[in-house]
Design a protein around this motif. Structure first.
Motif, PDB file in Angstrom:
ATOM      1  N   LYS A  19     -15.182  -4.622  36.022  1.00 45.03           N
ATOM      2  CA  LYS A  19     -14.913  -4.459  34.589  1.00 45.03           C
ATOM      3  C   LYS A  19     -15.126  -3.016  34.149  1.00 45.03           C
ATOM      4  CE  LYS A  19     -15.294  -6.912  30.239  1.00 45.03           C
ATOM      5  NZ  LYS A  19     -15.033  -5.739  29.412  1.00 45.03           N
ATOM      6  N   ALA A  20     -16.168  -2.399  34.685  1.00 42.92           N
ATOM      7  CA  ALA A  20     -16.435  -1.008  34.329  1.00 42.92           C
ATOM      8  C   ALA A  20     -15.311  -0.084  34.804  1.00 42.92           C
ATOM      9  CB  ALA A  20     -17.760  -0.567  34.926  1.00 42.92           C
ATOM     10  N   ALA A  21     -14.638  -0.481  35.875  1.00 36.91           N
ATOM     11  CA  ALA A  21     -13.589   0.364  36.458  1.00 36.91           C
ATOM     12  C   ALA A  21     -12.241   0.201  35.773  1.00 36.91           C
ATOM     13  CB  ALA A  21     -13.451   0.048  37.945  1.00 36.91           C
ATOM     14  N   HIS A  22     -12.106  -0.811  34.907  1.00 36.35           N
ATOM     15  CA  HIS A  22     -10.816  -1.084  34.273  1.00 36.35           C
ATOM     16  C   HIS A  22     -10.977  -1.117  32.751  1.00 36.35           C
ATOM     17  CE1 HIS A  22     -10.016  -2.616  38.362  1.00 36.35           C
ATOM     18  NE2 HIS A  22      -8.747  -2.300  38.108  1.00 36.35           N
ATOM     19  N   GLU A  23     -10.527  -0.078  32.092  1.00 40.44           N
ATOM     20  CA  GLU A  23     -10.560  -0.066  30.630  1.00 40.44           C
ATOM     21  C   GLU A  23      -9.628  -1.149  30.091  1.00 40.44           C
ATOM     22  OE1 GLU A  23      -9.865   3.058  26.899  1.00 40.44           O
ATOM     23  OE2 GLU A  23      -9.655   3.724  28.989  1.00 40.44           O
ATOM     24  N   GLY A  24     -10.084  -1.860  29.080  1.00 40.30           N
ATOM     25  CA  GLY A  24      -9.259  -2.918  28.500  1.00 40.30           C
ATOM     26  C   GLY A  24      -9.256  -4.197  29.301  1.00 40.30           C
ATOM     27  N   SER A  25     -10.258  -4.382  30.165  1.00 34.71           N
ATOM     28  CA  SER A  25     -10.323  -5.590  30.999  1.00 34.71           C
ATOM     29  C   SER A  25     -11.136  -6.678  30.313  1.00 34.71           C
ATOM     30  CB  SER A  25     -10.934  -5.256  32.356  1.00 34.71           C
ATOM     31  OG  SER A  25     -12.251  -4.730  32.203  1.00 34.71           O
ATOM     32  N   ALA A  26     -11.056  -7.895  30.858  1.00 38.36           N
ATOM     33  CA  ALA A  26     -11.786  -9.029  30.307  1.00 38.36           C
ATOM     34  C   ALA A  26     -12.164  -9.982  31.428  1.00 38.36           C
ATOM     35  CB  ALA A  26     -10.947  -9.759  29.256  1.00 38.36           C
ATOM     36  N   VAL A  42      -3.041 -11.797  20.240  1.00 35.57           N
ATOM     37  CA  VAL A  42      -4.256 -11.399  19.531  1.00 35.57           C
ATOM     38  C   VAL A  42      -5.160 -10.618  20.483  1.00 35.57           C
ATOM     39  CG1 VAL A  42      -6.306 -12.223  18.316  1.00 35.57           C
ATOM     40  CG2 VAL A  42      -4.106 -13.359  17.960  1.00 35.57           C
ATOM     41  N   ALA A  43      -5.227 -11.062  21.732  1.00 33.26           N
ATOM     42  CA  ALA A  43      -5.949 -10.342  22.787  1.00 33.26           C
ATOM     43  C   ALA A  43      -4.926  -9.814  23.776  1.00 33.26           C
ATOM     44  CB  ALA A  43      -6.938 -11.265  23.477  1.00 33.26           C
ATOM     45  N   ARG A  44      -5.106  -8.571  24.206  1.00 35.24           N
ATOM     46  CA  ARG A  44      -4.138  -7.937  25.110  1.00 35.24           C
ATOM     47  C   ARG A  44      -4.854  -7.245  26.276  1.00 35.24           C
ATOM     48  NH1 ARG A  44      -2.735  -6.643  19.860  1.00 35.24           N
ATOM     49  NH2 ARG A  44      -0.762  -7.483  19.096  1.00 35.24           N
ATOM     50  N   PRO A  45      -5.642  -7.976  27.047  1.00 29.65           N
ATOM     51  CA  PRO A  45      -6.303  -7.334  28.192  1.00 29.65           C
ATOM     52  C   PRO A  45      -5.277  -6.872  29.225  1.00 29.65           C
ATOM     53  CG  PRO A  45      -6.528  -9.710  28.326  1.00 29.65           C
ATOM     54  CD  PRO A  45      -5.933  -9.419  26.979  1.00 29.65           C
ATOM     55  N   THR A  46      -5.559  -5.732  29.829  1.00 33.01           N
ATOM     56  CA  THR A  46      -4.663  -5.203  30.861  1.00 33.01           C
ATOM     57  C   THR A  46      -5.095  -5.617  32.261  1.00 33.01           C
ATOM     58  OG1 THR A  46      -5.955  -3.162  30.902  1.00 33.01           O
ATOM     59  CG2 THR A  46      -4.018  -3.222  29.452  1.00 33.01           C
TER      60      THR A  46
END
Length: 341
Positions: A19-26, A42-46
């Motif tokens: 998670k720390a390695a991927h901005e916008g992750s969930a 509403v949520a747009r995780p990459t």
């Protein structure tokens, strides 16, 4: 739904690092709420990090006599676990009052805490919502706000937390265990969810990258005198207008200990410890319960369509405490009983 990448974590530390390695992750466990949010944009995780293989699905007795619920244990397995049924029936009843059997089979205990509001405007991308887009405004204030909050609200947001399970967890003094970039820590349940204030986009007090790993229930489960009362518009698969988790320890007709938590009325499960203290040493009577209900709702504020909730919540508190005293369980009921003048 936007495109995204996916990895399946094999260990808690690996999930946190991913998670720390991927901005916008969930993180994703059962996905019963997150997938809906993604479908509605509403949520747009990459990037999604799957948690199912972390081994956090066990339920075990703790050395101090409490019970640890793994964050990935399903709501269904938790509700029907022999120790939960026997020692924490309030939690059993709250879980079974929520969602549907299919959703309870998929939803996880940790994910239940992370549910986002079901406020209509949060899901409607065509309307302003400070929770979805900070600084855009709150359409519920002055709009159709029947399902919105009456306690702990702010000028920025009047949304409510949707969970039934969390109302019981609040009443039971649960502790949340988390792991993150800075190691492991515990959070008192009363401190886990936030009131909206000026930052309604923040639902809880988790730090960036932190992952819920377990929920610790104390030894005392109030297994004898309890009640979970949920008032809703229909008796199948609907979120609470008002819900009450009530738990009492009685000596004859005198209250020795008490817990009281409300759902459907605030940005977080609402617990008033001063009101609980008012119950201790008092007779378990309707007069006592009415005084406590008045205390809990003393600072409630209605916003038009939801003003009926104030009186409904008072009646629900009295009724739930009476049921806990008499042990007459009525988990489901129809909220149209004098609730919407």
């Amino acid at each position: 739904m936007n495109s995204f990448t996916f990895t399946q974590a094999a260990a808690v530390a690996g999930a946190v690092q991913d998670k720390a390695a991927h901005e916008g992750s969930a993180y994703i466990g059962g996905g019963t709420n997150l997938v809906d949010l993604m479908k509605e944009n509403v949520a747009r995780p990459t990037h999604l990090i799957g948690l199912k293989k972390l081994g956090l699905d066990t339920i075990e007795t703790l050395p101090d006599g409490g019970l640890r619920l793994g964050a990935l244990a399903s709501n269904a397995d938790t509700a029907w676990h022999p120790e939960v049924e026997k020692r924490y029936p309030l939690l059993n009843q709250a879980i079974l009052a929520g969602a549907s059997p299919q959703l309870r089979n998929m939803a996880t205990d940790g994910g239940n805490l992370m549910q986002r509001t079901r406020c209509y405007y949060f899901y409607d991308l065509a309307t302003p919502c400070n929770k979805r887009e900070p600084g855009s405004g709150c359409s519920a204030i002055g709009g159709y706000n029947r399902v919105c909050g009456i306690l702990g609200t702010s000028d920025s947001c009047i949304a409510t937390h949707p969970s039934d399970m969390c109302v019981a967890l609040a009443a039971l003094d649960t502790t949340v265990r988390v792991s993150g970039p800075n190691g492991e820590r515990t959070i008192k349940f009363e401190d886990f969810h936030r009131l909206p204030g000026d930052h309604p986009e923040r639902d809880n007090t988790l730090e960036p990258g932190e992952l819920i790993t377990g929920l610790d229930l104390p030894e005392k489960g109030f297994a004898k005198n309890f009640s979970y009362l949920k008032l809703r518009d229909r008796t199948s698969y609907a979120f609470a207008l008002v819900s009450v988790a009530a738990a009492l320890e009685l000596d004859g007709n005198t209250i020795k200990d008490a817990r009281l938590a409300l759902g459907g009325v605030a940005h977080k499960p609402w617990r008033d410890k001063e009101a609980e203290a008012m119950l201790i040493g008092q007779p378990a009577t309707a007069d006592t319960f009415r005084r406590v209900a008045a205390k809990v709702l003393a600072n409630a504020k209605g916003y038009g369509e939801n003003t009926f909730k104030i009186e409904l919540a008072k009646r629900a508190i009295v009724r739930a405490l009476k049921q806990a005293t008499e042990m007459k369980q009525e988990v489901d009921t129809n909220a149209f009983l004098n609730s919407n003048p």
